[in-house]
Design a protein around this motif. Structure first.
Motif, PDB file in Angstrom:
ATOM      1  N   GLU A 216       0.841  -1.181   0.000  1.00 12.14           N
ATOM      2  CA  GLU A 216       0.000   0.000   0.000  1.00 12.14           C
ATOM      3  C   GLU A 216       0.878   1.234   0.000  1.00 12.14           C
ATOM      4  N   LEU A 217       0.438   2.240  -0.709  1.00 11.03           N
ATOM      5  CA  LEU A 217       1.279   3.421  -0.834  1.00 11.03           C
ATOM      6  C   LEU A 217       0.909   4.480   0.174  1.00 11.03           C
ATOM      7  N   LEU A 218       1.949   5.194   0.573  1.00 14.06           N
ATOM      8  CA  LEU A 218       1.688   6.379   1.363  1.00 14.06           C
ATOM      9  C   LEU A 218       1.171   7.402   0.381  1.00 14.06           C
ATOM     10  N   SER A 219       0.230   8.190   0.793  1.00 16.79           N
ATOM     11  CA  SER A 219      -0.278   9.131  -0.187  1.00 16.79           C
ATOM     12  C   SER A 219       0.033  10.547   0.194  1.00 16.79           C
ATOM     13  N   SER A 220      -0.644  11.019   1.176  1.00 17.55           N
ATOM     14  CA  SER A 220      -0.577  12.425   1.478  1.00 17.55           C
ATOM     15  C   SER A 220       0.600  12.739   2.396  1.00 17.55           C
ATOM     16  N   ALA A 221       1.492  13.570   1.941  1.00 20.93           N
ATOM     17  CA  ALA A 221       2.632  13.925   2.787  1.00 20.93           C
ATOM     18  C   ALA A 221       2.279  15.077   3.692  1.00 20.93           C
ATOM     19  N   LEU A 227       5.153  10.131   7.970  1.00 20.90           N
ATOM     20  CA  LEU A 227       5.209   9.495   6.659  1.00 20.90           C
ATOM     21  C   LEU A 227       6.611   9.572   6.086  1.00 20.90           C
ATOM     22  N   PHE A 228       7.208  10.733   6.266  1.00 15.39           N
ATOM     23  CA  PHE A 228       8.514  10.891   5.663  1.00 15.39           C
ATOM     24  C   PHE A 228       9.569  10.094   6.404  1.00 15.39           C
TER      25      PHE A 228
ATOM     26  N   ARG B 241      -5.462   7.632 -10.406  1.00 14.94           N
ATOM     27  CA  ARG B 241      -4.033   7.648 -10.085  1.00 14.94           C
ATOM     28  C   ARG B 241      -3.347   6.389 -10.587  1.00 14.94           C
ATOM     29  N   TRP B 250       6.882   7.055  -3.704  1.00 11.88           N
ATOM     30  CA  TRP B 250       6.371   6.874  -2.357  1.00 11.88           C
ATOM     31  C   TRP B 250       6.740   5.583  -1.658  1.00 11.88           C
ATOM     32  N   TYR B 266      15.892  15.534   9.158  1.00  6.93           N
ATOM     33  CA  TYR B 266      15.833  15.760  10.601  1.00  6.93           C
ATOM     34  C   TYR B 266      17.025  16.487  11.201  1.00  6.93           C
ATOM     35  N   ASP B 350       1.452  15.290  -3.341  1.00  2.00           N
ATOM     36  CA  ASP B 350       1.387  16.533  -2.585  1.00  2.00           C
ATOM     37  C   ASP B 350       2.542  17.406  -3.040  1.00  2.00           C
ATOM     38  N   TRP B 357       9.813  18.167   2.038  1.00  3.44           N
ATOM     39  CA  TRP B 357      10.243  16.872   2.547  1.00  3.44           C
ATOM     40  C   TRP B 357      11.424  16.322   1.758  1.00  3.44           C
ATOM     41  N   TRP B 403      -7.632   8.933  -1.114  1.00  2.00           N
ATOM     42  CA  TRP B 403      -6.245   8.457  -1.254  1.00  2.00           C
ATOM     43  C   TRP B 403      -5.573   8.301   0.104  1.00  2.00           C
ATOM     44  N   PHE B 467      -7.236  14.886  10.143  1.00  2.00           N
ATOM     45  CA  PHE B 467      -6.016  14.216   9.686  1.00  2.00           C
ATOM     46  C   PHE B 467      -4.920  14.291  10.751  1.00  2.00           C
TER      47      PHE B 467
END
Lengths: 249, 525
Positions: A216-221, A227-228, B241, B250, B266, B350, B357, B403, B467
């Motif tokens: 499964e992919l990470l989507s929203s950063a 996530l990062f 997508r 990703w 970091y 994003d 990032w 998503w 979120f």
């Protein structure tokens, strides 16, 4: 939770949470030391993992773990008649409801009941073929998670009361909601047969239908460090030699 | 003639965060960082591509709250100070690191920040919006909108007017900022529910995006998989997508941003350096924060980090770009054998991933376009260009999806944040009733209160709060913000109902939660 594996920035953020004094002047080792007594208390929530969504909920709204700086008073109910069903995923639904004092009292008078029983029901289907999927005894207001697997079906919920003889009377019903599907549709239109025919299986494979189940992919950063972190915590990342070996894809 | 098309979509969004009551506010820094790290660098590369004659095409969303912040004099004034301080800090760093292996990095940052400053005051004339407008008018990019405050539409749908208001105001705000109505929309969190397309069609929105399974699980089966758009029953196009191109960026196993030569996120001097030295550049209360000056590379899964070498990282972006383009070529060739049209491969990300990032991300995108410009197989395209070439598409029912983690609504609806929705629904119902009742009011106080109630409702609806609660970052702020807007709304509602106005309170919330000056509560009628 292993503090030694965390970056100084992460440790610092944690020390803020525990209000460690003099933290801004501390080195990484000092932060680890200062935090050591909390190592066991750092819960899942602080870890870079997603919260798992569990099943049934207590009727009272959940208390937040964090106390806001300035307390903004927010009521936990509005004393209205309402019921709402929201899909969570193809296998889970969330319902909240509320019966106003006025409605409840009126009902008690009408049916000469002193101790009203509230019933929450979930239904599926369209006009003509309706089926009741769940029925639970609940309080005057609250919320509930159902685990009804109903992909591609229309669902709604009702809140009602039982009279003294056990007959059910509806108070309010929610909107009808289309639940999401979790697989490829069985329905194939004629033109699809005429144009791509059997190739549709290959097209789906190339669209990732099997691979997307595997990873499964990470989507929203967004501005979201966890996530990062996951990306950074890979074993050495991808080097140019692996790129060369792997070629195109 | 290319065999297929590649469609990049960048979703640029930040929640509306403005705290005039404090001279420094931690969460406001999100915006300043994103300008320096993402929005300016991407615009700068676009200008570079234009100057160099590199063919580039993509869609970019600038969400209404972000566009509002980009036009807010207070916030932009603060950003300009923020940029000056960064330059000052990098100058100090040059002195501090003299003779060490970090010295050239300090120089790099100084040049970088000065370059951003020149670009911002020069070509952009202090307006980020100008930059997007320029490329939009040239037809190189589609600038698309989003829900007005990034509300998670499937969970607001209890009151139809709540969804309509999110779309209507988004269209208005977008038209005001970019000089033309949006042709496309990035649905907040890519979240779709059955029936949403009717609202989009009402506002002449021609296309939107969904996750892979939004198209693949559509009914009937989409005959070209995700390699062609589909139409909903109301004639709005949905683009799905592409899984594989997302994965290359990703995947936690093989994603490009994890390369050991890329800059580590970091290790920031805001956390690493002596407190007295760094104090003027972190939070005024002495709390350590990210400054944006980072000297180390990812190195590997170790505590020890090597220092950053920009030349090597830059070379990596070229390699990764080539790898990425080869991957799309292979994909296009494979699928082109099976279908009777040129496939399109949709890669949404994003925007803040690139630069904030993944530091080298904007340069990677630049190299992708450069490399693709040379390719005979794939070509970059905007959604509108594709729809013009292929105006006929299969009609299906798009599958409700998002998503987010697990692909549906779980991230925005779980035990941590489910309490929000009871309030949002109550508020939108009340808003509709009061708006209808006071539709023709001449009373200025009532009008002001209702407009501000609409703003508070919109801000409470922002999916960012739910979120942040789920992901465990900034929980306190997210809960606080949600409650603040509910509280303000209810207090204003009481003022309207009782005709007793607390003007001081009204003025303070109007100034603070000032999103969209030309708000008109009658959109809820």
């Amino acid at each position: 939770m292993k503090f030694k594996e965390m970056s100084k920035a992460e440790l610092y953020e944690l020390s803020k949470k525990f209000n460690i004094k003099n933290r801004s002047a501390m080195s990484k080792d000092e932060l680890v030391k200062a935090l050591s007594k909390y190592e066991k208390t750092v819960s899942k929530n602080d870890e870079p993992s997603r919260q798992t969504v569990t099943s049934h909920m207590p009727e009272q709204p959940k208390q937040e773990a964090y106390v806001p700086k300035k307390e903004y008073y927010v009521p936990d109910r509005y004393n209205i008649d309402t019921i709402v069903l929201l899909p969570v995923n193809p296998k889970k639904e969330y319902v909240y409801w509320e019966v106003s004092d006025k409605t409840a009292d009126g009902f008690c008078n009408k049916f000469s009941t002193v101790d009203p029983v509230f019933i929450l029901k979930v239904f599926a289907g369209e006009d003509g073929s309706v089926s009741e999927l769940a029925s639970v005894r609940v309080g005057k207001y609250g919320n509930w998670y159902f685990d009804l697997y109903c992909p591609g079906q229309k669902l709604w919920a009702e809140i009602g009361m039982l009279d003294s003889t056990g007959n059910y009377h509806t108070i309010s019903a929610s909107k009808k909601i289309m639940m999401p599907a979790d697989r490829i549709s069985d329905l194939i239109d004629e033109e699809t047969w005429m144009t791509v025919g059997e190739n549709i299986e290959k097209i789906y494979t190339l669209s990732g239908i099997t691979d997307m189940q595997k990873e499964e992919l990470l989507s929203s950063a967004r501005m979201h460090s966890e996530l990062f972190k996951k990306l950074h915590k890979t074993e050495g990342g991808m080097s140019s030699s692996t790129l060369a070996q792997k070629g195109g894809e | 003639m290319p065999k297929g098309y590649w469609m990049l979509v960048l979703h640029s969004h930040l929640p509306f965060v403005k705290h005039p009551e404090y001279s420094y506010f931690l969460e406001e820094q999100w915006f300043y960082e994103a300008i320096s790290e993402t929005y300016l660098p991407i615009l700068k590369y676009m200008k570079k591509m234009e100057d160099e004659g590199v063919h580039f095409r993509f869609a970019v969303s600038v969400t209404p709250p972000l566009a509002e912040m980009m036009c807010d004099p207070l916030l932009m004034g603060r950003y300009e100070q923020h940029l000056d301080k960064l330059i000052e800090l990098s100058e100090k760093e040059i002195l501090r690191t003299k003779g060490t292996c970090f010295e050239h990095l300090a120089h790099m940052y100084k040049e970088r920040f000065e370059g951003l400053r020149d670009f911002y005051y020069g070509w952009l004339n202090r307006s980020l919006i100008n930059g997007y407008k320029h490329f939009l008018e040239k037809g190189y990019i589609d600038v698309i909108t989003c829900g007005f405050t990034h509300g998670f539409l499937p969970l607001l749908n209890n009151t139809e007017n709540a969804v309509r208001a999110q779309i209507e105001l988004a269209v208005r705000s977008h038209t005001e900022k970019f000089g033309q109505p949006p042709k496309g929309i990035w649905l907040p969190e890519c979240a779709y529910f059955e029936g949403l397309d009717a609202v989009l069609a009402e506002y002449d929105i021609r296309y939107f995006f969904v996750d892979t399974h939004g198209v693949l699980y559509a009914k009937p089966r989409p005959r070209f998989g995700v390699y062609a758009p589909v139409y909903t029953e109301n004639g709005v196009a949905a683009f799905g997508r592409d899984y594989y191109s997302s994965k290359q960026v990703w995947s936690s196993k093989e994603g490009y941003p994890g390369d050991q030569y890329y800059r580590d996120f970091y290790r920031d001097i805001g956390y690493d350096l002596d407190h007295d030295y760094i104090k003027p550049y972190i939070s005024p209360d002495g709390e350590r924060v990210f400054t944006g000056l980072k000297y180390h590379r990812i190195t590997g899964d170790t505590d020890f980090k090597e220092f950053y070498q920009p030349e090597i990282a830059s070379q990596k972006t070229v390699e990764h770009a080539k790898h990425f383009v080869r991957g799309r070529e292979k994909q296009a060739e494979e699928i082109a054998e099976l279908i009777d049209r040129k496939p399109m491969i949709v890669s949404p990300y994003d925007a803040e991933l690139f630069g904030h990032w993944w530091f080298e991300g904007p340069e990677f995108l630049y190299n992708v376009f450069k490399e693709m410009d040379k390719s005979d197989v794939v070509k970059a395209i905007t959604p509108l260009e594709y729809l013009n070439e292929y105006p006929t598409n299969q009609v299906v029912k798009v599958n409700p999806s998002s998503w987010g983690d697990k692909g549906y609504y779980d991230v925005w609806l779980n035990q941590g944040n489910d309490w929000i929705y009871r309030h949002l629904h109550f508020m939108s119902d009340s808003m509709v009733n009061l708006a209808k009742y006071h539709h023709n009011t001449n009373d200025d106080s009532i009008r002001r209160c209702l407009n501000q109630m609409a703003r508070e409702l919109f801000l409470a609806q922002s999916s960012d709060w739910a979120f942040l609660i789920t992901t465990g970052t900034a929980i306190e702020y997210a809960v606080q913000r949600t409650k603040e807007h509910i509280y303000n709304f209810l207090r204003l509602k009481e003022m309207v109902e009782n005709r007793e106005f607390d003007y001081e309170f009204l003025a303070s919330v109007e100034n603070k939660n000032s999103i969209f000056q030309s708000m008109d509560f009658r959109i809820y009628c």
